[in-house]
Design an enzyme around this catalytic site. Structure first.
Site, short mmCIF file in Angstrom:
data_model
loop_
_atom_site.label_atom_id
_atom_site.label_comp_id
_atom_site.label_asym_id
_atom_site.label_seq_id
_atom_site.Cartn_x
_atom_site.Cartn_y
_atom_site.Cartn_z
N GLU A 116 -20.35 48.69 -25.51
CA GLU A 116 -19.79 49.63 -24.55
C GLU A 116 -18.27 49.70 -24.70
OE1 GLU A 116 -22.81 49.57 -20.81
OE2 GLU A 116 -21.80 47.70 -21.23
N CYS A 138 -19.22 36.48 -15.66
CA CYS A 138 -19.13 37.67 -16.50
C CYS A 138 -20.51 38.11 -17.00
CB CYS A 138 -18.20 37.36 -17.68
SG CYS A 138 -18.15 38.65 -18.93
N GLY A 179 -17.02 40.73 -25.56
CA GLY A 179 -16.59 39.89 -26.67
C GLY A 179 -15.27 39.19 -26.47
N GLU A 180 -15.07 38.15 -27.27
CA GLU A 180 -13.83 37.39 -27.25
C GLU A 180 -13.06 37.72 -28.53
OE1 GLU A 180 -11.72 35.64 -25.48
OE2 GLU A 180 -10.65 35.30 -27.34
N SER A 229 -7.26 35.16 -19.76
CA SER A 229 -8.13 35.02 -18.60
C SER A 229 -8.02 33.59 -18.11
CB SER A 229 -9.58 35.32 -19.01
OG SER A 229 -9.67 36.66 -19.42
N HIS A 235 -8.22 32.40 -14.40
CA HIS A 235 -9.27 32.29 -13.36
C HIS A 235 -9.31 30.99 -12.59
CE1 HIS A 235 -10.52 36.16 -14.66
NE2 HIS A 235 -10.98 35.76 -15.83
N ASN A 248 -15.65 41.67 -9.81
CA ASN A 248 -16.62 42.77 -9.87
C ASN A 248 -18.03 42.23 -9.81
OD1 ASN A 248 -14.79 45.03 -10.16
ND2 ASN A 248 -14.26 44.11 -12.12
N CYS A 265 -14.22 45.41 -15.47
CA CYS A 265 -14.12 44.11 -16.15
C CYS A 265 -15.33 43.24 -15.85
CB CYS A 265 -12.90 43.35 -15.67
SG CYS A 265 -11.36 44.01 -16.26
#
Ligand code: SAH
Ligand code: SF4
Length: 345
Positions: free
Chosen positions: A97, A124, A164-165, A219, A221, A295, A338
């Protein structure tokens, strides 16, 4: 030179340097590499036949060795806020996507760097779906081009915040972003191109040696080791101490300021203790904090923070001199925000 997956991605498996080396290996003059880059990533043709200034024999050779595949859009979802999410399919049927986010004359394209992700972050949706394969440079570029075509608008910003990373697919990601940055490609300014990583240290180190001024987002967090290990198990071995010193070195080497992504999760990383740890982590280093609302992810036990928490965090960070933005999420009604991008096959 990057030359991943030539069977699957054909000519799109090459990065800019790969195209130069390909032309050398075929004993073609140097300017042919530029021409080929322009056809592929500037004019974006879909067949070698259209590359009229390349000799017929060269075109035939390329066709045989490295076929030209083009990704296609199989589905578009449109959000109330004008964000559009695209399901994009490659020649081997792998799907990813990409998201287009228009605002005030700008168009930001959010790309996937892998089909799926192996890092397993608990909050995620991509992380929950597992990993399928790396994407090639031209495959990632195709996402940007397809979104731009659909909007009929010039791309002004690019972020690697899809599936993906990026630093688990470093060379290909850099290759794609170089095609976007080059004047033979889309001519998007390097500072308007952001690479978002969960914190792979080797990638941060490598990025600080690149000539382009791409922007780095991490990221984070949580700034509490035990919490971060729980919600981001894939990067547990890269401790917060090591992450912080890698970023300090990055800033020293580049003069640039990384930003932190911090999605506020109710009762997990939004307590006063977590807030103090975040302030401490960010103080006395060059950085910018983006506080994001969590999200919604299907079947997840995590909930977004209660109202007012983001403002409290922002106030504490700003008081300590840390620049902070509370970011509104876009495209969540189409699961295009995200962390909401899942794999489809
Ligand atoms: N793998 C990279 C880039 C893709 S993820 C990375 O982790 O940085 C893109 C961004 O979405 C990251 O900042 C990630 O932490 C964030 N994210 C993931 N799940 C989320 C969720 N449920 N809500 C808000 N942000 C999320
Ligand atoms: Fe992968 Fe990034 Fe999602 Fe973590 S947040 S699982 S690294 S895509």
């Amino acid at each position: 030179m990057t030359r991943i997956l030539p069977d699957i991605a054909g000519i799109k498996s090459l990065d800019p340097q790969g195209i130069v080396e390909l032309m050398e290996s075929l004993d073609a003059p140097r300017f042919r590499a530029k021409q080929l880059q322009e056809w592929l990533y500037g004019k974006r043709v879909s067949s070698y036949d259209e590359m009229t200034n390349l000799p017929k024999a060269l075109r035939a050779q390329l066709e045989q060795d490295l076929p030209l595949y083009s990704a296609k859009v199989v589905k578009v979802a449109k959000s109330k806020d004008k964000t559009r999410k695209y399901l994009i399919e490659y020649s081997d049927s792998t799907m990813v996507e990409a998201v287009g986010i228009p605002s005030k004359g700008r168009l930001t394209v959010c790309i996937s760097t892998q089909a799926g992700c192996s890092m397993g972050c608990a909050f995620c949706a991509t992380g929950k779906g597992g990993f399928t394969r790396n994407l090639a440079p031209g495959e990632m570029f195709d996402q940007i081009a397809l979104v731009a075509d659909d909007f009929g608008q010039r791309v002004t910003n690019i972020v690697s915040m899809g599936q993906g990373e990026p630093f688990m697919n470093y060379d290909a990601t850099l290759g794609a972003l170089r095609f976007a940055n080059m004047k033979e490609g889309l001519n998007v300014g390097a500072r308007h191109i952001t690479i978002s990583t969960c914190g792979i240290l080797s990638g941060i180190r490598k990025l600080s040696t690149e000539s382009e001024q791409f922007t780095l987002a991490v990221s984070l967090h949580s700034a509490v080791q035990a919490t971060r290990d729980k919600i981001m198990p894939g990067v547990a071995k890269f401790t917060l101490d090591r992450l912080r010193s890698s970023l300090v070195s990055y800033s020293e080497a580049t003069g640039r300021r990384p930003s932190f992504e911090y999605a506020l999760i109710n009762g997990i990383n939004d307590t006063p203790n977590e807030r103090d740890a975040l302030v401490e982590f960010c103080s006395k280093m060059l950085c910018h904090v983006n506080l994001i609302g969590l999200n919604r992810v299907p079947e997840s036990r995590f909930k977004p923070s209660k109202q007012g928490v983001a403002e409290e965090f922002a106030a504490a960070l700003r008081k300590a001199g840390v620049e902070t933005t509370i970011r509104a999420s876009k495209g969540s009604d189409i699961a295009g925000a995200c962390g909401q991008l899942i794999q489809r096959r």
